[in-house]
Design a protein around this motif. Structure first.
Motif, PDB file in Angstrom:
ATOM      1  N   VAL A 151       1.012  -0.906  -0.344  1.00 27.24           N
ATOM      2  CA  VAL A 151      -0.241  -0.056   0.614  1.00 27.24           C
ATOM      3  C   VAL A 151       0.825   1.387   0.110  1.00 27.24           C
ATOM      4  CG1 VAL A 151      -1.952   1.133   1.897  1.00 27.24           C
ATOM      5  CG2 VAL A 151      -2.314  -1.219   1.154  1.00 27.24           C
ATOM      6  N   VAL A 152       1.741   1.125   0.591  1.00 32.19           N
ATOM      7  CA  VAL A 152       2.567   1.953   0.956  1.00 32.19           C
ATOM      8  C   VAL A 152       3.758   2.416  -0.367  1.00 32.19           C
ATOM      9  CG1 VAL A 152       5.316   3.557   1.599  1.00 32.19           C
ATOM     10  CG2 VAL A 152       2.876   2.080   3.548  1.00 32.19           C
ATOM     11  N   ALA A 153       4.155   1.820  -0.865  1.00 27.00           N
ATOM     12  CA  ALA A 153       4.716   1.102  -2.749  1.00 27.00           C
ATOM     13  C   ALA A 153       3.545   1.981  -3.420  1.00 27.00           C
ATOM     14  CB  ALA A 153       4.751   0.065  -3.032  1.00 27.00           C
ATOM     15  N   THR A 154       2.261   1.446  -3.685  1.00 29.61           N
ATOM     16  CA  THR A 154       1.433   2.155  -4.209  1.00 29.61           C
ATOM     17  C   THR A 154       0.994   3.793  -4.117  1.00 29.61           C
ATOM     18  OG1 THR A 154       0.576  -0.226  -3.754  1.00 29.61           O
ATOM     19  CG2 THR A 154      -0.848   1.912  -5.252  1.00 29.61           C
ATOM     20  N   ALA A 155       1.077   3.658  -3.230  1.00 29.85           N
ATOM     21  CA  ALA A 155       0.928   5.408  -2.667  1.00 29.85           C
ATOM     22  C   ALA A 155       1.800   6.114  -3.212  1.00 29.85           C
ATOM     23  CB  ALA A 155       0.212   5.434  -1.639  1.00 29.85           C
ATOM     24  N   MET A 156       2.895   5.456  -3.217  1.00 28.58           N
ATOM     25  CA  MET A 156       4.646   6.577  -3.618  1.00 28.58           C
ATOM     26  C   MET A 156       4.916   6.709  -5.298  1.00 28.58           C
ATOM     27  SD  MET A 156       5.804   7.570  -0.528  1.00 28.58           S
ATOM     28  CE  MET A 156       7.234   8.233  -0.704  1.00 28.58           C
ATOM     29  N   LYS A 157       4.559   6.144  -5.635  1.00 26.93           N
ATOM     30  CA  LYS A 157       3.986   5.110  -6.950  1.00 26.93           C
ATOM     31  C   LYS A 157       2.700   6.323  -7.990  1.00 26.93           C
ATOM     32  CE  LYS A 157       3.652   2.305 -10.721  1.00 26.93           C
ATOM     33  NZ  LYS A 157       4.081   1.344 -12.137  1.00 26.93           N
ATOM     34  N   LEU A 158       1.607   6.024  -7.434  1.00 31.71           N
ATOM     35  CA  LEU A 158       0.484   6.887  -7.752  1.00 31.71           C
ATOM     36  C   LEU A 158       1.184   8.037  -7.353  1.00 31.71           C
ATOM     37  CD1 LEU A 158      -2.203   7.191  -8.125  1.00 31.71           C
ATOM     38  CD2 LEU A 158      -2.924   6.764  -5.554  1.00 31.71           C
ATOM     39  N   ALA A 159       1.159   8.852  -6.317  1.00 32.79           N
ATOM     40  CA  ALA A 159       1.966  10.177  -6.124  1.00 32.79           C
ATOM     41  C   ALA A 159       2.541  10.685  -7.383  1.00 32.79           C
ATOM     42  CB  ALA A 159       3.257  10.653  -5.048  1.00 32.79           C
ATOM     43  N   LYS A 160       3.922  10.264  -8.313  1.00 31.06           N
ATOM     44  CA  LYS A 160       4.235  11.200  -9.781  1.00 31.06           C
ATOM     45  C   LYS A 160       3.433  10.643 -10.313  1.00 31.06           C
ATOM     46  CE  LYS A 160       8.952   8.755  -8.246  1.00 31.06           C
ATOM     47  NZ  LYS A 160      10.235   8.399  -7.996  1.00 31.06           N
ATOM     48  N   THR A 161       2.340   9.750 -10.338  1.00 31.73           N
ATOM     49  CA  THR A 161       1.346   9.466 -11.186  1.00 31.73           C
ATOM     50  C   THR A 161       0.504  10.590 -11.503  1.00 31.73           C
ATOM     51  OG1 THR A 161       0.982   6.990 -11.598  1.00 31.73           O
ATOM     52  CG2 THR A 161      -0.887   8.254 -12.550  1.00 31.73           C
ATOM     53  N   LEU A 162       0.498  11.163 -10.394  1.00 35.15           N
ATOM     54  CA  LEU A 162      -0.424  12.813 -10.520  1.00 35.15           C
ATOM     55  C   LEU A 162       0.789  13.810 -10.354  1.00 35.15           C
ATOM     56  CD1 LEU A 162      -2.848  11.726  -7.482  1.00 35.15           C
ATOM     57  CD2 LEU A 162      -2.975  11.626  -9.218  1.00 35.15           C
ATOM     58  N   ARG A 163       1.933  13.622 -10.647  1.00 33.00           N
ATOM     59  CA  ARG A 163       2.990  15.131 -10.686  1.00 33.00           C
ATOM     60  C   ARG A 163       2.915  15.244  -9.478  1.00 33.00           C
ATOM     61  NH1 ARG A 163       2.225  17.663 -16.444  1.00 33.00           N
ATOM     62  NH2 ARG A 163       2.615  15.388 -17.416  1.00 33.00           N
ATOM     63  N   LYS A 164       2.666  14.929  -8.026  1.00 30.45           N
ATOM     64  CA  LYS A 164       3.121  14.918  -6.679  1.00 30.45           C
ATOM     65  C   LYS A 164       4.444  15.225  -6.448  1.00 30.45           C
ATOM     66  CE  LYS A 164      -0.937  16.876  -6.552  1.00 30.45           C
ATOM     67  NZ  LYS A 164      -1.088  18.157  -6.120  1.00 30.45           N
ATOM     68  N   VAL A 165       4.838  15.051  -5.181  1.00 28.29           N
ATOM     69  CA  VAL A 165       6.240  14.973  -4.597  1.00 28.29           C
ATOM     70  C   VAL A 165       5.887  14.289  -3.709  1.00 28.29           C
ATOM     71  CG1 VAL A 165       8.426  15.315  -3.269  1.00 28.29           C
ATOM     72  CG2 VAL A 165       7.452  16.573  -5.450  1.00 28.29           C
ATOM     73  N   PRO A 166       5.696  12.648  -3.290  1.00 27.85           N
ATOM     74  CA  PRO A 166       5.354  11.908  -2.169  1.00 27.85           C
ATOM     75  C   PRO A 166       6.322  12.339  -0.677  1.00 27.85           C
ATOM     76  CG  PRO A 166       6.465  10.345  -3.874  1.00 27.85           C
ATOM     77  CD  PRO A 166       6.596  12.079  -4.060  1.00 27.85           C
ATOM     78  N   VAL A 167       6.415  12.876   0.187  1.00 25.62           N
ATOM     79  CA  VAL A 167       6.955  12.189   1.588  1.00 25.62           C
ATOM     80  C   VAL A 167       6.234  11.599   2.599  1.00 25.62           C
ATOM     81  CG1 VAL A 167       7.993  13.837   3.578  1.00 25.62           C
ATOM     82  CG2 VAL A 167       7.987  14.931   0.502  1.00 25.62           C
ATOM     83  N   LEU A 168       7.029  10.791   2.546  1.00 27.43           N
ATOM     84  CA  LEU A 168       6.374   9.775   3.527  1.00 27.43           C
ATOM     85  C   LEU A 168       6.224   9.922   5.553  1.00 27.43           C
ATOM     86  CD1 LEU A 168       5.067   6.774   3.867  1.00 27.43           C
ATOM     87  CD2 LEU A 168       7.652   6.176   4.921  1.00 27.43           C
ATOM     88  N   SER A 169       5.417   9.990   6.468  1.00 32.82           N
ATOM     89  CA  SER A 169       5.313  10.411   7.613  1.00 32.82           C
ATOM     90  C   SER A 169       4.973   9.049   8.326  1.00 32.82           C
ATOM     91  CB  SER A 169       4.099  11.652   7.693  1.00 32.82           C
ATOM     92  OG  SER A 169       4.166  11.603   9.216  1.00 32.82           O
ATOM     93  N   ARG A 170       5.344   9.385   8.946  1.00 24.96           N
ATOM     94  CA  ARG A 170       4.554   8.328  10.027  1.00 24.96           C
ATOM     95  C   ARG A 170       3.295   9.361  11.014  1.00 24.96           C
ATOM     96  NH1 ARG A 170       5.342   2.733  10.573  1.00 24.96           N
ATOM     97  NH2 ARG A 170       7.273   2.529   9.869  1.00 24.96           N
ATOM     98  N   VAL A 171       2.649   8.513  11.868  1.00 20.73           N
ATOM     99  CA  VAL A 171       2.082   8.925  12.365  1.00 20.73           C
ATOM    100  C   VAL A 171       1.689   9.927  13.350  1.00 20.73           C
ATOM    101  CG1 VAL A 171      -0.896   8.378  13.674  1.00 20.73           C
ATOM    102  CG2 VAL A 171       0.210   6.898  12.001  1.00 20.73           C
ATOM    103  N   GLY A 172       1.411  10.830  13.581  1.00 18.06           N
ATOM    104  CA  GLY A 172       1.323  11.747  14.640  1.00 18.06           C
ATOM    105  C   GLY A 172       1.516  13.454  14.270  1.00 18.06           C
ATOM    106  N   PRO A 173       0.021  14.093  15.130  1.00 24.77           N
ATOM    107  CA  PRO A 173      -0.124  15.147  15.289  1.00 24.77           C
ATOM    108  C   PRO A 173       0.234  15.903  14.284  1.00 24.77           C
ATOM    109  CG  PRO A 173      -0.015  14.695  17.576  1.00 24.77           C
ATOM    110  CD  PRO A 173       1.100  13.781  16.594  1.00 24.77           C
ATOM    111  N   GLY A 174      -0.362  16.353  13.350  1.00 29.54           N
ATOM    112  CA  GLY A 174       0.186  17.454  12.426  1.00 29.54           C
ATOM    113  C   GLY A 174       1.314  16.980  10.830  1.00 29.54           C
TER     114      GLY A 174
END
Length: 687
Positions: A457-480
């Motif tokens: 799921v993580v790998a899919t999201a990172m690849k999808l971001a590029k399809t959308l011409r976004k720059v993905p930044v991975l975050s763990r869970v935390g406020p904000g």
């Protein structure tokens, strides 16, 4: 033939084919191949002309920036350039893919340039805080004139081949998939016509009329003053192009080199080059291998057609993916779809889209009332009100509707993905996709990985971001997550400093001069104090503004007064509200801070918060924090982002000031253990 070059002859035309994956960058090996090929064909009397072409997916894409700042190995680029320019046989550059920076400079050294329609070219060095150091600022003005050269060089954007032909950057287009044959036909025609060799360096027809006249440059500076604000590189690029107009070629080259070195040694260029790599590194996840299988995302559901939901949907429509847009009522759905169309129509007016393209995108929308129609989607993104109970209810229902292998994502900007996932039977398929507003414009996409989120799921999201011409930044869970949390201290400190007697306008001016597009108080007024001021039942500074009916730009002013055109002026009423609240809180007054003190007291805590994110494992890399802040909050890219900037300031200096703030205001300002540790060791976050 050598390691990356193949040299063949076809009916008297020498073909130099460069093959240095992945992008044929002008590395030392490529320079060796070019040197060998041109020497071979220059000495061969059977060869009447030369074509420079590249294998793989692109022409020479640019310089090898990993070699910047390192000892230069021979042959140097200058030696290769001289070899080509001093040759006696016509040379054609055959361009496909991208010819950027050093790649396009190499094409400019050739006598002619032929490209396929899909090719792009340009001189983007300004985006690395540099200028074209291989003669680009001297040759391009001689080829197309200073007006066009300024636009191409200072903006640094790739130019599509058809537009490049119109501007005079290339000489001809040839058919896709037929580049070699087209280039060979072009050079044979050149030979048949007996065209004289004319090096771009010798031309003056485009620059001569402007010699001694600075009006073109003065007008360009005025027109682009706002966009160039704070950056060193644009002005040096302008000066280099001025040199092309005013100086002989060799003197202009010397001036270009001088201006290039000035930038290369600057902190700004180091920051922009660091950011270039940081943005590309952000898509990599240490424990998710590059070959991790990804799930197909061919249909998307978006729940909520409001501002965020509509903007999110537009990203997928732009990528050609069908979207089922779901709302609770037909009225809300119709309003959301109408807003999407209105946004696209605005793009038509600006010349960014054709009406036919708008209709293609709109045809991909399937608007529905209720969630049931989302059952077939590969991915469903929730964009409902930011309230945990509501989101958990939504995810519980979605979990029962969609396929077991579908991905469920929340667009939450603050709430716990882990808690949301608990409302489902399959928490491993739940993650956060935090788009920044406006979602169809902002490039940042925070991919929030829950404790149970599957690696696929993580790998899919990172690849999808590029399809959308976004720059993905991975975050763990935390406020904000990353961007909102790390920038939070800046806004809290702004309010603390204003209560001590420094005016909103002085704080905003200091942050604007630092490089932000606007200061925090202008931002509060723009967003609306009613949006951010009703998050507590306690009396706050912003609640006092609301009690006086001051909501910001939209009503009665906020921290500023506004005229009919929304021009801001200092507000005596706002000053009185601030003073009354400071008295209520017993905040002691102090002398207004200097701009340097304002920057330190508002932004050192941001660096400290970034250190805390790294300690807690919410951010994987300091560079990810910098990418998130630059793309999410318009932190000035020429500083490299808060963590790179902190390193340039000196972590010891930051720790010292944070200790002083902690002594005055409490432990919230105490340096993070990681920050203190790195400062003590003389280490850094990014170098």
């Amino acid at each position: 033939m050598n390691a990356v070059g193949t040299f063949t002859v076809e009916d008297g035309i020498g073909l130099i084919t460069i093959d240095s994956p992945p992008v044929n960058a002008l590395s030392h090996r490529v320079r060796v191949a070019l040197d060998a090929g041109f020497r071979k064909f220059s000495a061969d009397p059977a060869v009447k002309g030369i074509v420079l072409i590249c294998a793989g997916r692109t022409f020479i894409a640019g310089a090898d920036i990993t070699e910047l700042g390192k000892p230069i190995l021979e042959p140097t680029l200058r030696e290769v350039v001289d070899l080509i320019e001093q040759g006696k046989k016509p040379v054609v550059a055959a361009i496909h893919g991208t010819a950027l920076g050093g790649g396009y400079e190499m094409a400019l050294i050739c006598h002619y340039r032929v490209a396929v329609p899909s090719a792009q070219m340009g001189l983007p060095e300004v985006k690395l805080g540099l200028l074209p150091g291989g003669g680009g600022t001297q040759r391009l003005p001689r080829l197309v004139g200073p007006e066009i050269a300024l636009e191409v060089v200072i903006k640094g954007d790739p130019v599509p081949a058809p537009e490049a032909l119109r501007l005079g950057m290339i000489d001809a287009l040839t058919e896709e998939g037929n580049l070699k044959e087209g280039a060979l036909a072009f050079i044979r025609q050149v030979l048949a016509d007996g065209r004289p060799l004319q090096r771009i360096r010798d031309r003056t027809d485009k620059t001569g009329p402007h010699k001694g006249d600075s009006s073109v440059f003065d007008a360009f500076r005025r027109k682009n003053a706002h966009a160039m604000r704070g950056f060193l590189a644009p002005e040096n690029n302008i000066k280099a192009i001025e040199a092309a107009v005013e100086l002989p070629f060799d003197a202009g080259i010397a001036r270009e080199h001088e201006l290039f070195q000035e930038l290369l040694e600057s902190t700004q260029s180091a920051a922009q080059r660091y950011y270039f790599f940081a943005e590309r590194e952000a898509s990599k996840v240490s424990d998710v291998p590059a070959d991790t299988p990804v799930r197909p995302v061919e249909s998307v559901g978006v729940l909520g057609a409001g501002t965020m939901g509509g903007g999110i949907a537009m990203n997928f429509l732009n990528a050609g993916l069908p979207v089922t847009l779901a709302e609770t009522t037909q009225e809300n759905l119709d309003r959301g779809v109408a807003t999407i169309r209105r946004n696209y129509e605005a793009s038509v007016k600006r010349g960014k889209l054709t009406q036919a393209q708008v209709e293609e995108r709109m045809a991909l929308i399937n608007g529905v009332v209720g969630m049931e129609a989302l059952q077939g989607a590969d991915l469903v993104i929730e964009a409902v009100f930011e309230q945990m109970a509501l989101k958990k209810e939504v995810f519980g229902k979605l979990d029962a509707i969609v396929r077991p292998d579908a991905i469920l994502a929340s667009n939450t900007s603050f709430l716990s993905i882990d808690e949301i996932a608990q409302a489902t039977r399959h928490p491993e398929r739940v993650l956060g996709l935090h788009f920044f507003s406006p979602a169809n414009v902002m490039r940042l996409l925070e991919v929030v990985r829950g404790a149970a989120t599957d690696k696929q799921v993580v790998a899919t999201a990172m690849k999808l971001a590029k399809t959308l011409r976004k720059v993905p930044v991975l975050s763990r869970v935390g406020p904000g997550f990353i961007a909102n949390r790390v920038m939070g201290p800046r806004n809290r400190q702004a309010e603390a400093v204003v209560l001590e007697g420094t005016s909103p306008e002085h704080i905003d001016e200091a942050l604007y001069d630092f490089g932000f597009s606007m200061g925090p108080f202008r931002m509060f007024d723009l967003i609306g104090l009613d949006v951010t001021g009703r998050d507590s039942t306690e009396r706050t500074l912003r609640s006092d503004f609301l009690s006086h009916g001051r909501l910001g730009q939209k009503q009665n002013g906020g921290f500023y007064d506004y005229d009919a055109d929304r021009n801001a002026t200092p507000s005596p009423e706002a000053a009185a509200i601030i003073a009354a609240y400071a008295e209520y809180r017993n905040v002691p007054a102090r002398a207004p801070r200097s701009p340097e003190e304002i920057v330190a007291d508002l932004l050192y805590p941001v660096v400290n918060e970034g250190a805390k994110l790294l300690e807690e494992g919410i951010a994987s890399r300091a560079s990810d924090i910098d990418v998130a802040c630059i793309l999410g909050y318009a932190w000035p890219v020429y500083t490299g982002g808060p963590m790179f900037w902190g390193d340039t300031i000196g972590l010891g200096k930051i720790v010292q000031r944070l200790d002083e703030l902690a002594a005055l205001h409490g432990s919230a300002f105490a340096p993070a253990a990681l920050l203190r540790e790195k400062a003590a060791a003389g280490a850094s976050f990014t170098r």
